[in-house]
Motif scaffolding. Structure first.
Motif, PDB file in Angstrom:
ATOM      1  N   LEU A  81     -70.568 -41.761  24.961  1.00  0.00           N
ATOM      2  CA  LEU A  81     -70.296 -42.650  23.831  1.00  0.00           C
ATOM      3  C   LEU A  81     -70.143 -44.096  24.288  1.00  0.00           C
ATOM      4  N   THR A  82     -69.346 -44.344  25.304  1.00  0.00           N
ATOM      5  CA  THR A  82     -69.061 -45.726  25.707  1.00  0.00           C
ATOM      6  C   THR A  82     -70.250 -46.376  26.411  1.00  0.00           C
ATOM      7  N   ALA A  83     -71.278 -45.577  26.732  1.00  0.00           N
ATOM      8  CA  ALA A  83     -72.509 -46.160  27.276  1.00  0.00           C
ATOM      9  C   ALA A  83     -73.413 -46.698  26.169  1.00  0.00           C
ATOM     10  N   ILE A  84     -73.135 -46.328  24.921  1.00  0.00           N
ATOM     11  CA  ILE A  84     -73.905 -46.823  23.768  1.00  0.00           C
ATOM     12  C   ILE A  84     -73.330 -48.179  23.370  1.00  0.00           C
ATOM     13  N   GLY A 267     -62.927 -47.883  19.204  1.00  0.00           N
ATOM     14  CA  GLY A 267     -63.368 -48.971  18.351  1.00  0.00           C
ATOM     15  C   GLY A 267     -64.274 -49.919  19.110  1.00  0.00           C
ATOM     16  N   TYR A 268     -65.403 -50.265  18.502  1.00  0.00           N
ATOM     17  CA  TYR A 268     -66.326 -51.168  19.180  1.00  0.00           C
ATOM     18  C   TYR A 268     -65.995 -52.608  18.792  1.00  0.00           C
ATOM     19  N   VAL A 269     -65.847 -53.459  19.802  1.00  0.00           N
ATOM     20  CA  VAL A 269     -65.578 -54.884  19.598  1.00  0.00           C
ATOM     21  C   VAL A 269     -66.871 -55.633  19.902  1.00  0.00           C
ATOM     22  N   THR A 270     -67.413 -56.302  18.897  1.00  0.00           N
ATOM     23  CA  THR A 270     -68.711 -56.963  19.037  1.00  0.00           C
ATOM     24  C   THR A 270     -68.729 -57.916  20.232  1.00  0.00           C
ATOM     25  N   THR A 271     -69.788 -57.826  21.009  1.00  0.00           N
ATOM     26  CA  THR A 271     -70.060 -58.641  22.211  1.00  0.00           C
ATOM     27  C   THR A 271     -69.117 -58.333  23.380  1.00  0.00           C
ATOM     28  N   THR A 272     -68.130 -57.469  23.178  1.00  0.00           N
ATOM     29  CA  THR A 272     -67.162 -57.186  24.243  1.00  0.00           C
ATOM     30  C   THR A 272     -67.268 -55.756  24.766  1.00  0.00           C
ATOM     31  N   GLY A 273     -67.381 -54.791  23.863  1.00  0.00           N
ATOM     32  CA  GLY A 273     -67.488 -53.403  24.293  1.00  0.00           C
ATOM     33  C   GLY A 273     -66.521 -52.502  23.557  1.00  0.00           C
ATOM     34  N   TRP A 274     -66.289 -51.341  24.139  1.00  0.00           N
ATOM     35  CA  TRP A 274     -65.439 -50.339  23.497  1.00  0.00           C
ATOM     36  C   TRP A 274     -63.982 -50.511  23.879  1.00  0.00           C
ATOM     37  N   GLY A 275     -63.133 -50.325  22.891  1.00  0.00           N
ATOM     38  CA  GLY A 275     -61.711 -50.206  23.129  1.00  0.00           C
ATOM     39  C   GLY A 275     -61.295 -48.770  22.852  1.00  0.00           C
ATOM     40  N   CYS A 276     -60.335 -48.245  23.618  1.00  0.00           N
ATOM     41  CA  CYS A 276     -59.966 -46.832  23.518  1.00  0.00           C
ATOM     42  C   CYS A 276     -58.450 -46.698  23.459  1.00  0.00           C
ATOM     43  N   ILE A 277     -57.958 -45.929  22.500  1.00  0.00           N
ATOM     44  CA  ILE A 277     -56.528 -45.685  22.342  1.00  0.00           C
ATOM     45  C   ILE A 277     -56.311 -44.183  22.237  1.00  0.00           C
ATOM     46  N   GLY A 278     -55.299 -43.680  22.958  1.00  0.00           N
ATOM     47  CA  GLY A 278     -54.974 -42.264  22.853  1.00  0.00           C
ATOM     48  C   GLY A 278     -55.190 -41.529  24.153  1.00  0.00           C
ATOM     49  N   ARG A 279     -55.411 -40.232  24.026  1.00  0.00           N
ATOM     50  CA  ARG A 279     -55.519 -39.355  25.200  1.00  0.00           C
ATOM     51  C   ARG A 279     -56.949 -39.366  25.730  1.00  0.00           C
ATOM     52  N   MET A 280     -57.257 -40.331  26.551  1.00  0.00           N
ATOM     53  CA  MET A 280     -58.575 -40.408  27.178  1.00  0.00           C
ATOM     54  C   MET A 280     -58.516 -41.364  28.365  1.00  0.00           C
TER      55      MET A 280
END
Length: 294
Positions: A81-84, A267-280
């Protein structure tokens, strides 16, 4: 022989005129009977037929969306997912293969008549109405009825935020809150003077009697609760006032809400990348600090 021929001919002439007179005498009754029979057959047809079809996300991808999944992503799935790079179509293709479901952000044009400035989420569908009846009928109101509402159960939420303003069209039903909270709508979403106003305050739907089918894009909006609901459509015809349920029988429409505290949130932040919250893992999550607090 001549006499016999005359007698036969006279009988034929008498029979012809007798049948003609009988036909004339009974034509009105027969026409009335045929018309009543046609009305009876016509009334045996459904008042109207409703067809609900989900929005085709393969052909009509919303600009802003959530994808919900009933389990957490594995480390391998998170890496995929985060590679997309935030492409909604690619995200959906991947998440759909895992059993994901799309939830859209409801239109941010708040209906002027319900005072709700904080729009929730929606799962858009198309509603088609048609009638084969000869007699016309007029749908002059539709009411949403919540059958059950419960807390959303998805464990993983993937969010692609809007990059601009998405075109709006159709009707919005405000189903925010739980079962005890009264639904409002439907409101007009299309651009123009009617935008944000109650549709049936200014419009009716004419069906039957050769009228064209009516098709609507419906955007039911929920917030804290996933709700199963149906529509009661009120209509009038030559026999009076009636109500018909959509879907028919005991069928319901499900509109799923986004949980506020899922096990995993991407959550995808435009021009910055993915943000991740929780158990990961935070591997591949370069924009977590830019996410709004949840």
């Amino acid at each position: 022989m001549v006499v016999a021929a005359v007698v036969v001919l006279g009988g034929l002439v008498f029979a012809y005129y007798a049948n003609y007179a009988l036909d004339r005498a009974t034509s009105t009754d027969r026409a009335r009977s045929d018309k009543n029979a046609e009305k009876t057959v016509d009334r045996e047809q459904p008042a109207f037929v409703s067809t609900i079809t989900p929005r085709d996300y393969e052909q009509d991808m919303p600009e802003a969306l959530y994808v919900l999944l009933d389990r957490p992503l594995t480390a391998s799935e998170q890496a995929t997912l985060t590679a997309i790079k935030g492409d909604a179509s690619q995200v959906w293709a991947f998440m759909k293969s895992l059993g994901g479901r799309i939830v859209e952000q409801a239109s941010h044009i708040a209906p002027r008549e319900d005072g709700n400035e904080n729009r929730g989420e929606a799962q858009t569908f198309n509603l088609n109405l048609n009638s084969d009846r000869s007699a016309g009928r007029t749908i002059n109101g539709m009411t949403a009825v919540k059958d059950t509402c419960s807390a959303p159960t998805a464990q993983t939420v993937v969010h692609i935020p809007p990059a601009g303003s998405e075109p709006r069209q159709g009707l919005l039903w405000d189903l925010t809150g739980g079962k005890a909270d009264k639904p409002n709508g439907p409101y007009v979403l299309d651009d123009g003077e009617s935008q944000g106003k109650l549709y049936f305050h200014y419009n009716v739907i004419e069906l039957g009697n050769g009228q064209s089918n009516m098709a609507f894009r419906i955007q039911p909006e929920v917030s804290t609760h996933t709700c199963k609901w149906h529509i009661n459509a009120s209509y009038t015809d030559t026999s009076g006032y009636h109500t018909q349920r959509i879907p028919k029988g005991s069928g319901t429409i499900t509109t799923e809400a986004v949980p506020q505290k899922p096990v995993q949130y991407f959550g995808y932040v435009t021009t910055t990348g993915w943000g991740c919250i929780g158990r990961m893992s935070q591997k591949g999550c370069t924009a977590t600090e830019h996410l709004p607090s949840r």
